[in-house]
Design an enzyme around this catalytic site. Structure first.
Site, PDB file in Angstrom:
ATOM      1  N   GLY A 226      43.120  40.891  44.778  1.00 10.72           N
ATOM      2  CA  GLY A 226      41.652  40.976  45.527  1.00 10.72           C
ATOM      3  C   GLY A 226      41.923  40.506  47.051  1.00 10.72           C
ATOM      4  O   GLY A 226      40.670  40.506  47.626  1.00 10.72           O
TER       5      GLY A 226
ATOM      6  N   ARG B 176      53.040  50.389  37.921  1.00  8.54           N
ATOM      7  CA  ARG B 176      52.911  49.956  36.725  1.00  8.54           C
ATOM      8  C   ARG B 176      52.727  51.009  35.635  1.00  8.54           C
ATOM      9  O   ARG B 176      52.468  50.791  34.549  1.00  8.54           O
ATOM     10  CB  ARG B 176      52.375  48.554  36.584  1.00  8.54           C
ATOM     11  CG  ARG B 176      53.179  47.357  36.949  1.00  8.54           C
ATOM     12  CD  ARG B 176      52.235  46.072  36.947  1.00  8.54           C
ATOM     13  NE  ARG B 176      52.741  45.027  37.477  1.00  8.54           N
ATOM     14  CZ  ARG B 176      53.544  44.180  36.610  1.00  8.54           C
ATOM     15  NH1 ARG B 176      53.811  44.550  35.083  1.00  8.54           N
ATOM     16  NH2 ARG B 176      54.135  43.167  36.899  1.00  8.54           N
TER      17      ARG B 176
ATOM     18  N   SER C 286      53.351  40.191  44.189  1.00 11.21           N
ATOM     19  CA  SER C 286      55.019  39.766  44.635  1.00 11.21           C
ATOM     20  C   SER C 286      54.854  38.263  44.877  1.00 11.21           C
ATOM     21  O   SER C 286      54.915  37.691  46.041  1.00 11.21           O
ATOM     22  CB  SER C 286      55.765  40.381  45.717  1.00 11.21           C
ATOM     23  OG  SER C 286      54.790  40.835  46.986  1.00 11.21           O
TER      24      SER C 286
HETATM   25  N1  LIG Z   1      48.030  38.104  34.910  1.00  8.62           N
HETATM   26  C1  LIG Z   1      48.137  39.105  35.871  1.00  8.62           C
HETATM   27  N2  LIG Z   1      48.362  38.488  37.203  1.00  8.62           N
HETATM   28  C2  LIG Z   1      48.111  39.281  38.313  1.00  8.62           C
HETATM   29  N3  LIG Z   1      47.807  40.408  38.293  1.00  8.62           N
HETATM   30  C3  LIG Z   1      47.411  41.116  37.022  1.00  8.62           C
HETATM   31  C4  LIG Z   1      47.595  40.318  36.105  1.00  8.62           C
HETATM   32  N4  LIG Z   1      47.231  41.070  34.902  1.00  8.62           N
HETATM   33  C5  LIG Z   1      47.082  42.427  35.433  1.00  8.62           C
HETATM   34  N5  LIG Z   1      47.146  42.102  36.839  1.00  8.62           N
HETATM   35  C6  LIG Z   1      46.718  43.473  37.594  1.00  8.62           C
HETATM   36  O1  LIG Z   1      48.084  43.878  37.965  1.00  8.62           O
HETATM   37  C7  LIG Z   1      48.023  43.953  39.433  1.00  8.62           C
HETATM   38  C8  LIG Z   1      49.318  43.277  40.067  1.00  8.62           C
HETATM   39  O2  LIG Z   1      50.442  44.003  39.816  1.00  8.62           O
HETATM   40  P1  LIG Z   1      51.640  43.966  40.699  1.00  8.62           P
HETATM   41  O3  LIG Z   1      52.772  44.493  40.079  1.00  8.62           O
HETATM   42  O4  LIG Z   1      51.347  43.761  41.926  1.00  8.62           O
HETATM   43  O5  LIG Z   1      51.902  42.263  40.399  1.00  8.62           O
HETATM   44  S1  LIG Z   1      53.412  41.292  40.643  1.00  8.62           S
HETATM   45  O6  LIG Z   1      53.808  41.831  41.849  1.00  8.62           O
HETATM   46  O7  LIG Z   1      54.248  41.806  39.546  1.00  8.62           O
HETATM   47  O8  LIG Z   1      53.030  39.951  40.323  1.00  8.62           O
HETATM   48  C9  LIG Z   1      46.771  43.476  39.822  1.00  8.62           C
HETATM   49  O9  LIG Z   1      46.271  44.293  40.878  1.00  8.62           O
HETATM   50  P2  LIG Z   1      45.893  43.778  42.292  1.00  8.62           P
HETATM   51  O10 LIG Z   1      44.363  43.082  42.169  1.00  8.62           O
HETATM   52  O11 LIG Z   1      45.767  44.979  43.084  1.00  8.62           O
HETATM   53  O12 LIG Z   1      46.848  42.741  42.952  1.00  8.62           O
HETATM   54  C10 LIG Z   1      45.925  43.230  38.661  1.00  8.62           C
HETATM   55  O13 LIG Z   1      44.995  44.518  38.568  1.00  8.62           O
HETATM   56  N1  LIG Z   2      39.090  43.673  55.052  1.00 12.75           N
HETATM   57  C1  LIG Z   2      38.474  43.752  54.068  1.00 12.75           C
HETATM   58  N2  LIG Z   2      36.991  43.316  54.172  1.00 12.75           N
HETATM   59  C2  LIG Z   2      36.155  43.091  53.235  1.00 12.75           C
HETATM   60  N3  LIG Z   2      36.335  43.750  51.882  1.00 12.75           N
HETATM   61  C3  LIG Z   2      37.562  44.002  51.657  1.00 12.75           C
HETATM   62  C4  LIG Z   2      38.617  44.024  52.784  1.00 12.75           C
HETATM   63  N4  LIG Z   2      39.737  44.490  52.182  1.00 12.75           N
HETATM   64  C5  LIG Z   2      39.440  44.762  50.980  1.00 12.75           C
HETATM   65  N5  LIG Z   2      38.177  44.305  50.422  1.00 12.75           N
HETATM   66  C6  LIG Z   2      37.403  44.493  49.210  1.00 12.75           C
HETATM   67  O1  LIG Z   2      38.236  43.630  48.422  1.00 12.75           O
HETATM   68  C7  LIG Z   2      38.433  44.174  47.048  1.00 12.75           C
HETATM   69  C8  LIG Z   2      39.710  44.065  46.649  1.00 12.75           C
HETATM   70  O2  LIG Z   2      40.564  44.997  47.518  1.00 12.75           O
HETATM   71  P1  LIG Z   2      41.866  45.493  47.066  1.00 12.75           P
HETATM   72  O3  LIG Z   2      42.324  46.492  48.296  1.00 12.75           O
HETATM   73  O4  LIG Z   2      41.765  46.299  45.687  1.00 12.75           O
HETATM   74  O5  LIG Z   2      43.003  44.056  47.008  1.00 12.75           O
HETATM   75  P2  LIG Z   2      44.149  43.828  46.194  1.00 12.75           P
HETATM   76  O6  LIG Z   2      44.784  45.371  46.307  1.00 12.75           O
HETATM   77  O7  LIG Z   2      44.710  43.051  46.692  1.00 12.75           O
HETATM   78  O8  LIG Z   2      43.863  43.599  44.703  1.00 12.75           O
HETATM   79  C9  LIG Z   2      37.915  45.483  47.020  1.00 12.75           C
HETATM   80  O9  LIG Z   2      36.461  45.457  46.597  1.00 12.75           O
HETATM   81  C10 LIG Z   2      37.793  45.833  48.583  1.00 12.75           C
HETATM   82  O10 LIG Z   2      36.815  46.645  48.878  1.00 12.75           O
END
Ligand SMILES: Nc1ncnc2c1ncn2[C@@H]1O[C@H](COP(=O)(O)OS(=O)(=O)O)[C@@H](OP(=O)(O)O)[C@H]1O
Ligand SMILES: Nc1ncnc2c1ncn2[C@@H]1O[C@H](COP(=O)(O)OP(=O)(O)O)[C@@H](O)[C@H]1O
Length: 314
Positions: free
Chosen positions: A147, A177, A218
């Site tokens: 997020g 994944r 990561s």
């Molecule tokens: N336990 C747990 N912890 C963190 N994230 C979780 C988990 N389970 C599912 N997800 C979802 O998987 C996305 C992260 O995958 P990654 O490959 O980037 O994770 S990692 O680098 O291996 O830690 C992550 O996506 P992002 O929100 O875009 O970061 C989540 O949607």
């Molecule tokens: N620079 C920003 N300003 C405001 N909202 C953002 C910004 N970057 C991302 N968001 C919002 O935050 C949420 C998470 O972004 P996302 O790119 O999916 O994060 P991640 O890939 O790290 O999980 C989304 O709803 C996105 O629209």
């Protein structure tokens, strides 16, 4: 200008094979001091192999004393080195060593569980691809909490560069994944493997000349550093999205934090699993006056870094 400290006979590490190099003669204005020793004057040269004729170029890193050589394996089975550019942006010196290596051209090696394997080189090298594309391959590694905006930044950067005529490719943790890493969970061991694999794939993209944008949580410093370590000098650009947990949790676009707080997801990063922030990354993006920079502003900051460091030219 050139330090006179004697060097070891330069042992050039070709990964799977080691070639003891003896310097045959000095050509041009750079740097061979005595037979069996060579020293390059740039403290940290970024060497690019210049592929010559029908010979095969092996990118290589010498051991010790910045004694970096790249060797060509000729069809007669002899390694030779030719002219190298120091720096892709400004040619501050051309090194023209001519070296001959005493090494067998066909040394089989073992890597992990792979036995009897042989590295194959192609005369079309990274430099050729970079010239073709008018850019330098690199890895922009975006790390941060779920997020924090990793995917948003990755897309925004990709769009920005694409519109300017640069080739990018995104390796998004979530997406990878769905395929290559679909066999991995979120326990520590599998996250480690996830990062390692993405690092290796990113390296291939960068070698292809692509600006590869890897965006995954990561969470472990050691694994990110390991990805950095397999990349050629300074072509790993770590971008830390330093967005506080409260902000990420408030966004919670997938509802995962809510589930994690409710105990329905175990081992969620930032809740009950660690995130280790980078200590020495190239770019940190954080809140300014309590507000997150816009996706466009974040992308422009990274694009500016790439421009300034010569990645947007061949
Ligand atoms: N336990 C747990 N912890 C963190 N994230 C979780 C988990 N389970 C599912 N997800 C979802 O998987 C996305 C992260 O995958 P990654 O490959 O980037 O994770 S990692 O680098 O291996 O830690 C992550 O996506 P992002 O929100 O875009 O970061 C989540 O949607
Ligand atoms: N620079 C920003 N300003 C405001 N909202 C953002 C910004 N970057 C991302 N968001 C919002 O935050 C949420 C998470 O972004 P996302 O790119 O999916 O994060 P991640 O890939 O790290 O999980 C989304 O709803 C996105 O629209």
């Amino acid at each position: 200008m050139f330090a006179s400290a004697p060097l070891q006979p330069p042992t050039t590490n070709l990964g799977f094979r080691r070639a003891v190099v003896s310097v045959e003669k000095r050509i041009g204005r750079s740097s061979v001091i005595t037979p069996g020793s060579a020293r390059l004057r740039h403290p940290s040269p970024r060497l690019e192999a210049v592929s010559r004729g029908e010979e095969q170029c092996c990118d290589s890193t010498g051991t010790g004393n910045n004694n970096l050589l790249s060797l060509c394996l000729a069809s007669d089975g002899i390694y030779r080195s030719y002219g190298w550019k120091w720096d892709p942006n400004s040619i501050v010196g051309i090194l023209q060593l001519r070296c001959i290596a005493r090494a067998s051209p066909h040394v089989l090696s073992t890597v992990g569980k792979s036995t009897n394997i042989l590295w194959h080189e192609c005369p079309v090298g990274k430099l050729d691809r970079q010239k073709l594309l008018g850019q330098k391959g690199c890895v922009v590694w975006i790390t941060g909490l779920s997020g924090s905006g990793k995917s948003t930044l990755a897309c925004s950067l990709s769009r920005e560069l694409h519109h300017k005529g640069y080739l990018t490719y995104i390796l998004d943790g979530d997406n990878i994944r769905h395929g290559l890493n679909g066999d991995l969970s979120f326990n520590a061991e599998d996250r480690t493997e996830n990062i390692r694999r993405v690092g290796e794939v990113a390296k291939l993209f960068a070698d292809a000349g692509v600006i590869c944008i890897a965006s995954l949580i990561s969470p472990y410093r050691k694994e990110r550093d390991a990805c950095r370590a397999i990349m050629p000098d300074s072509s790993f650009i770590e971008v830390f999205l330093n967005i506080p947990l409260e902000v990420c949790e408030a966004r919670d676009p997938k509802g995962l934090y809510r589930l994690a707080r409710a105990g329905k997801i175990k081992g969620f990063t930032g809740i009950d699993d660690p995130y280790e922030p980078p200590l020495n990354c190239e770019i940190t993006i954080e809140l300014e006056d309590g507000k997150c920079p816009t996706p466009k502003a974040m992308a422009e900051e990274v694009a500016f870094f790439l421009e300034k460091n010569g990645f947007l030219q061949g």
